[in-house]
Design a protein around this motif. Structure first.
Motif, PDB file in Angstrom:
ATOM      1  N   GLN A 116       0.829  -1.210   0.000  1.00 22.58           N
ATOM      2  CA  GLN A 116       0.000   0.000   0.000  1.00 22.58           C
ATOM      3  C   GLN A 116       0.865   1.262   0.000  1.00 22.58           C
ATOM      4  N   GLN A 121       3.993   3.061  -6.709  1.00 18.47           N
ATOM      5  CA  GLN A 121       2.876   2.942  -7.649  1.00 18.47           C
ATOM      6  C   GLN A 121       1.548   3.282  -6.964  1.00 18.47           C
ATOM      7  N   ASN A 122       1.324   2.758  -5.781  1.00 19.02           N
ATOM      8  CA  ASN A 122       0.076   3.030  -5.064  1.00 19.02           C
ATOM      9  C   ASN A 122       0.015   4.492  -4.625  1.00 19.02           C
ATOM     10  N   MET A 126       1.333   7.028  -6.160  1.00 19.25           N
ATOM     11  CA  MET A 126       1.049   7.848  -7.338  1.00 19.25           C
ATOM     12  C   MET A 126      -0.436   7.786  -7.725  1.00 19.25           C
ATOM     13  N   GLN A 127      -1.115   6.683  -7.412  1.00 18.12           N
ATOM     14  CA  GLN A 127      -2.546   6.582  -7.700  1.00 18.12           C
ATOM     15  C   GLN A 127      -3.362   7.507  -6.797  1.00 18.12           C
ATOM     16  N   HIS A 128      -2.804   7.884  -5.661  1.00 19.82           N
ATOM     17  CA  HIS A 128      -3.515   8.746  -4.718  1.00 19.82           C
ATOM     18  C   HIS A 128      -3.166  10.233  -4.870  1.00 19.82           C
ATOM     19  N   SER A 153      -3.126  13.824  -6.546  1.00 13.41           N
ATOM     20  CA  SER A 153      -4.055  14.601  -7.364  1.00 13.41           C
ATOM     21  C   SER A 153      -3.491  16.004  -7.522  1.00 13.41           C
ATOM     22  N   ASN A 200     -14.040  -1.681  -4.992  1.00 16.85           N
ATOM     23  CA  ASN A 200     -12.743  -1.812  -5.648  1.00 16.85           C
ATOM     24  C   ASN A 200     -12.869  -1.533  -7.137  1.00 16.85           C
ATOM     25  N   ASP A 233     -13.559   2.167  -7.714  1.00 15.43           N
ATOM     26  CA  ASP A 233     -12.351   2.957  -7.517  1.00 15.43           C
ATOM     27  C   ASP A 233     -11.402   2.848  -8.704  1.00 15.43           C
ATOM     28  N   ARG A 234     -11.255   1.658  -9.263  1.00 16.80           N
ATOM     29  CA  ARG A 234     -10.359   1.474 -10.406  1.00 16.80           C
ATOM     30  C   ARG A 234     -10.879   2.181 -11.651  1.00 16.80           C
ATOM     31  N   ALA A 263     -10.544   6.195 -10.903  1.00 19.66           N
ATOM     32  CA  ALA A 263      -9.310   6.703 -10.274  1.00 19.66           C
ATOM     33  C   ALA A 263      -8.582   7.642 -11.200  1.00 19.66           C
TER      34      ALA A 263
END
Length: 187
Positions: free
Chosen positions: A83, A87-88, A90-92, A94, A180, A183-184, A187
């Motif tokens: 988590q 990579q994770n 960078m997904q969060h 904004s 899930n 969210d995908r 995102a």
């Protein structure tokens, strides 16, 4: 009172780790793979810990996860190295939130999303029973709760089980939920 013999630590004496013992099998009592907080302190991170720093802490301490606590030292979730991966993170990120501003609380799994086994139950089951339960539920971790005393008594990790069984890390797929998938998609 008895007087005990004392010894020096010889150069051939080496530091032993639980994974070096070959006595754990799928039929072993589940208590062998249970990280019991009655005997060892839980690995914790404060919720406000910077996410990038938290990953460094996990790497430095050779830890795959930590429990997340609030200001009152109550568990509010669990965060894994996965988590906290770049990579994770960078997904969060904004336009309003930079990677350096993310905190552990932003990436953790909240306690209400964790599965739990009861301490009373695992006293009478095997490592195989626990591993099967984790796989069936698509979970790499579970919290152990003492139902009689209303305590979070410990944590069991599929990675730790694999290590104790001298197996490569187990890949446990999380079962996708509607949230899930949503969210995908968005995102």
């Amino acid at each position: 009172m008895r007087k005990l013999n004392v010894y020096t630590v010889d150069h051939i004496d080496h530091l032993i780790q639980p994974t070096e013992f070959a006595d754990t099998t799928l039929k072993s009592p589940a208590l062998q793979i249970f990280n019991d907080f009655r005997h060892s302190a839980p690995a914790i991170l404060d919720a406000e810990t910077n996410a990038l720093e938290a990953l460094d802490i996990l790497k430095h301490e050779h830890c795959s996860f930590k429990l997340v606590v609030d200001a009152n030292r109550e568990m509010i979730g669990l965060v894994s190295a996965e988590q906290l991966s770049n990579q994770n993170i960078m997904q969060h990120v904004s336009k309003d939130l930079k990677a350096s501003e993310l905190q552990v609380v932003d990436l953790m799994r909240p306690r209400e999303n964790l599965i739990a086994l009861s301490y009373q139950q695992i006293q009478f089951c095997t490592v195989g029973d626990v591993l099967n339960t984790l796989q069936h539920n698509g979970e790499a971790f579970c919290v152990v709760i003492d139902l009689e005393n209303h305590q979070i008594r410990g944590v069991i990790s599929a990675r730790d089980i694999a290590s104790r069984l001298h197996l490569p890390p187990l890949e446990i797929e999380r079962h996708p939920t509607f949230l899930n998938i949503f969210d995908r998609l968005y995102a």
